[in-house]
Design a protein around this motif. Structure first.
Motif, mmCIF file in Angstrom:
data_model
loop_
_atom_site.group_PDB
_atom_site.id
_atom_site.type_symbol
_atom_site.label_atom_id
_atom_site.label_comp_id
_atom_site.label_asym_id
_atom_site.label_seq_id
_atom_site.Cartn_x
_atom_site.Cartn_y
_atom_site.Cartn_z
ATOM 1 N N VAL A 4 -8.253 -4.909 4.745
ATOM 2 C CA VAL A 4 -7.862 -4.262 3.490
ATOM 3 C C VAL A 4 -9.130 -4.071 2.670
ATOM 4 C CG1 VAL A 4 -6.455 -4.440 1.397
ATOM 5 C CG2 VAL A 4 -5.624 -5.458 3.529
ATOM 6 N N THR A 6 -10.292 -2.883 -1.129
ATOM 7 C CA THR A 6 -9.910 -2.505 -2.498
ATOM 8 C C THR A 6 -11.206 -2.341 -3.286
ATOM 9 O OG1 THR A 6 -9.744 -4.819 -3.250
ATOM 10 C CG2 THR A 6 -7.755 -3.825 -2.362
ATOM 11 N N TRP A 27 -4.700 5.256 3.778
ATOM 12 C CA TRP A 27 -4.538 5.151 2.337
ATOM 13 C C TRP A 27 -3.253 4.393 2.010
ATOM 14 C CZ3 TRP A 27 -0.814 6.853 -1.144
ATOM 15 C CH2 TRP A 27 -1.197 6.892 -2.495
ATOM 16 N N VAL A 28 -3.329 3.448 1.101
ATOM 17 C CA VAL A 28 -2.126 2.722 0.660
ATOM 18 C C VAL A 28 -1.747 3.153 -0.746
ATOM 19 C CG1 VAL A 28 -1.099 0.464 0.203
ATOM 20 C CG2 VAL A 28 -2.651 0.757 2.139
ATOM 21 N N GLN A 29 -2.726 3.109 -1.627
ATOM 22 C CA GLN A 29 -2.520 3.586 -2.994
ATOM 23 C C GLN A 29 -3.890 3.711 -3.630
ATOM 24 O OE1 GLN A 29 -0.170 0.060 -4.044
ATOM 25 N NE2 GLN A 29 -1.540 -0.191 -5.771
ATOM 26 N N HIS A 30 -3.938 4.088 -4.891
ATOM 27 C CA HIS A 30 -5.186 4.265 -5.625
ATOM 28 C C HIS A 30 -6.165 3.113 -5.348
ATOM 29 C CE1 HIS A 30 -7.751 5.561 -8.854
ATOM 30 N NE2 HIS A 30 -7.720 4.358 -9.379
ATOM 31 N N VAL A 32 -7.048 1.605 -2.678
ATOM 32 C CA VAL A 32 -6.648 0.601 -1.677
ATOM 33 C C VAL A 32 -6.445 1.293 -0.321
ATOM 34 C CG1 VAL A 32 -4.937 -1.131 -1.005
ATOM 35 C CG2 VAL A 32 -5.475 -0.802 -3.434
ATOM 36 N N ALA A 34 -6.110 0.321 4.074
ATOM 37 C CA ALA A 34 -5.861 -0.789 4.987
ATOM 38 C C ALA A 34 -5.622 -0.288 6.393
ATOM 39 C CB ALA A 34 -4.653 -1.593 4.515
ATOM 40 N N ASP A 77 4.524 8.695 -3.073
ATOM 41 C CA ASP A 77 3.294 8.493 -2.313
ATOM 42 C C ASP A 77 2.438 9.748 -2.385
ATOM 43 O OD1 ASP A 77 4.660 6.324 -1.539
ATOM 44 O OD2 ASP A 77 4.529 6.705 0.604
ATOM 45 N N ILE A 81 1.897 5.596 3.763
ATOM 46 C CA ILE A 81 1.264 4.600 4.634
ATOM 47 C C ILE A 81 1.959 4.573 5.990
ATOM 48 C CG2 ILE A 81 0.562 3.134 2.725
ATOM 49 C CD1 ILE A 81 2.718 1.134 3.699
ATOM 50 N N THR B 6 -0.959 -5.285 -5.165
ATOM 51 C CA THR B 6 -1.762 -4.166 -5.678
ATOM 52 C C THR B 6 -0.799 -3.185 -6.333
ATOM 53 O OG1 THR B 6 -1.624 -2.907 -3.594
ATOM 54 C CG2 THR B 6 -3.469 -4.419 -3.830
ATOM 55 N N ASP B 8 -0.258 0.613 -8.822
ATOM 56 C CA ASP B 8 -0.600 1.784 -9.636
ATOM 57 C C ASP B 8 0.501 1.884 -10.670
ATOM 58 O OD1 ASP B 8 -2.686 2.475 -8.002
ATOM 59 O OD2 ASP B 8 -1.633 4.078 -6.963
ATOM 60 N N GLN B 29 -9.487 -7.893 -8.869
ATOM 61 C CA GLN B 29 -10.138 -6.764 -9.519
ATOM 62 C C GLN B 29 -9.051 -5.891 -10.132
ATOM 63 O OE1 GLN B 29 -11.862 -5.415 -5.729
ATOM 64 N NE2 GLN B 29 -11.008 -3.420 -6.196
ATOM 65 N N VAL B 32 -5.375 -5.607 -8.824
ATOM 66 C CA VAL B 32 -5.259 -6.402 -7.596
ATOM 67 C C VAL B 32 -5.239 -7.894 -7.934
ATOM 68 C CG1 VAL B 32 -6.297 -6.973 -5.360
ATOM 69 C CG2 VAL B 32 -6.534 -4.650 -6.277
ATOM 70 N N ARG B 57 4.006 1.996 -8.602
ATOM 71 C CA ARG B 57 3.971 1.778 -7.166
ATOM 72 C C ARG B 57 3.309 0.426 -6.949
ATOM 73 N NH1 ARG B 57 3.743 4.360 -2.210
ATOM 74 N NH2 ARG B 57 2.339 3.364 -0.748
ATOM 75 N N SER B 59 2.509 -2.575 -4.150
ATOM 76 C CA SER B 59 2.502 -3.034 -2.755
ATOM 77 C C SER B 59 2.412 -4.550 -2.777
ATOM 78 C CB SER B 59 1.318 -2.458 -1.994
ATOM 79 O OG SER B 59 1.381 -1.044 -1.986
ATOM 80 N N TRP B 61 2.013 -7.645 -0.405
ATOM 81 C CA TRP B 61 1.547 -7.953 0.950
ATOM 82 C C TRP B 61 1.709 -9.454 1.190
ATOM 83 C CZ3 TRP B 61 -2.143 -3.934 2.838
ATOM 84 C CH2 TRP B 61 -2.491 -2.991 1.857
#
Lengths: 83, 83
Positions: A4, A6, A27-30, A32, A34, A77, A81, B6, B8, B29, B32, B57, B59, B61
């Motif tokens: 991952v 970030t 791409w997972v999100q802004h 991020v 993985a 999205d 993902i 994480t 958005d 960060q 996150v 959004r 995530s 994990w």
């Protein structure tokens, strides 16, 4: 390995980081990304980031196995993902 | 379990999410948070987020074990993950 990445970065570095990571991760999100990588691909990606990042803050997470990922919320999205 | 959250989110939801996660995870960060939790604390945190998030959004994990985390770049920590 499951990797991952970030990052917090200004626009120029953000674009550099994105260019590097999107070749190997999804791409997972802004800010991020993985994905699953071999050990050598993991180290290769880490070296590329380390050599190109200056001011940004990048966290490079390496896990033995993929996670259980659960999505919460309704925000659309930008890229799925699940692609 | 090792949990990474994480997100958005717009400012109001961002503050709600932050208030929930910072009680159980540490700041890594921008948007996150991460940390080790018991299985029941993990499910409790997931339920709290699921019941309060609308437009964001998020995530969530869940990993079996903590990662090897490597930091790249020189940007100053707002809060250290080593606290």
């Amino acid at each position: 390995m499951y990797v991952v990445v970030t990052y917090d970065a200004d626009s120029e570095e953000r674009e550099n980081i994105r260019t590097i990571v999107k070749k190997q991760l999804h791409w997972v999100q802004h800010s991020v990304y993985a994905g699953e990588l071999t050990r050598s691909a993991t180290e290769d990606l880490f070296r590329k980031l380390k050599s190109s990042v200056r001011e940004a803050r990048v966290s490079f997470w390496v896990f033995d196995r993929p996670p259980d990922i659960r999505q919460i919320g309704t925000q659309k999205d930008r890229e799925s993902i699940f692609l």
